[in-house]
Scaffold this motif. Structure first.
Motif, mmCIF file in Angstrom:
data_model
loop_
_atom_site.group_PDB
_atom_site.id
_atom_site.type_symbol
_atom_site.label_atom_id
_atom_site.label_comp_id
_atom_site.label_asym_id
_atom_site.label_seq_id
_atom_site.Cartn_x
_atom_site.Cartn_y
_atom_site.Cartn_z
ATOM 1 N N GLU A 1 -8.353 -1.298 1.047
ATOM 2 C CA GLU A 1 -7.664 0.002 1.112
ATOM 3 C C GLU A 1 -7.513 0.607 -0.285
ATOM 4 O O GLU A 1 -7.676 1.809 -0.469
ATOM 5 C CB GLU A 1 -6.294 -0.138 1.775
ATOM 6 N N LEU B 1 -5.736 -5.176 2.122
ATOM 7 C CA LEU B 1 -5.063 -4.372 1.096
ATOM 8 C C LEU B 1 -6.028 -4.023 -0.022
ATOM 9 O O LEU B 1 -6.108 -2.866 -0.452
ATOM 10 C CB LEU B 1 -3.850 -5.119 0.529
ATOM 11 N N LEU C 1 0.830 -1.200 0.000
ATOM 12 C CA LEU C 1 0.000 0.000 0.000
ATOM 13 C C LEU C 1 0.865 1.251 0.000
ATOM 14 O O LEU C 1 0.622 2.186 -0.779
ATOM 15 C CB LEU C 1 -0.943 -0.010 1.203
#
Length: 139
Positions: free
Chosen positions: A73, A70, A43
């Motif tokens: 996000e 992930l 990220l």
């Protein structure tokens, strides 16, 4: 996405890192492999890089930030979502619950890491060749 962009591998297992790297070499894939041990590392890289990755190959179970976290996000971040980097899960688990959870978000595939090297290599080749020939809005 760029055909010449790096392939992002988010994988904490050293054996799987080795296998993917070996497969890419055998397939003569010229793209650089960018390795990240967990979702948080990936990220942070994705938020700051100017590179246009070809795709993301991501394990599900990892420490710090797992693959499902992930992916969420990325989806929740307008800058990263706009990049539309193909996101493919590679997991040792074929558990239908995990697969269903993964597909609640936007992903482009979920593959089980095969114990048979030839099949594992074939799956990786199918994934990469598909994205090398697929039309994409950010090419």
């Amino acid at each position: 996405m760029s055909l010449k962009g790096p392939i992002i591998l988010v994988e904490d297992d050293e054996d799987d890192q080795y296998l993917i790297n070996k497969i890419l070499e055998e397939l003569q894939i010229p793209n650089t492999l960018r390795l990240h041990q967990n979702g948080l590392e990936a990220l942070n890289y994705l938020k700051t890089t100017q590179e246009k990755p070809l795709l993301i190959l991501c394990d599900v179970n990892m420490p710090v930030m797992n693959g499902l976290e992930l992916r969420k996000e990325i989806e929740d971040n307008p800058y990263l979502k706009q990049k539309a980097i193909p996101f493919i899960f590679l997991s040792t688990s074929g558990d239908i619950g995990i697969v269903k959870e993964a597909y609640k978000g936007t992903i482009q595939g979920f593959y089980k890491k095969e114990s048979n090297y030839s099949q594992y290599k074939n799956n990786v080749e199918v994934i990469i060749r598909y994205w090398q020939s697929c039309l994409h809005p950010n090419k």
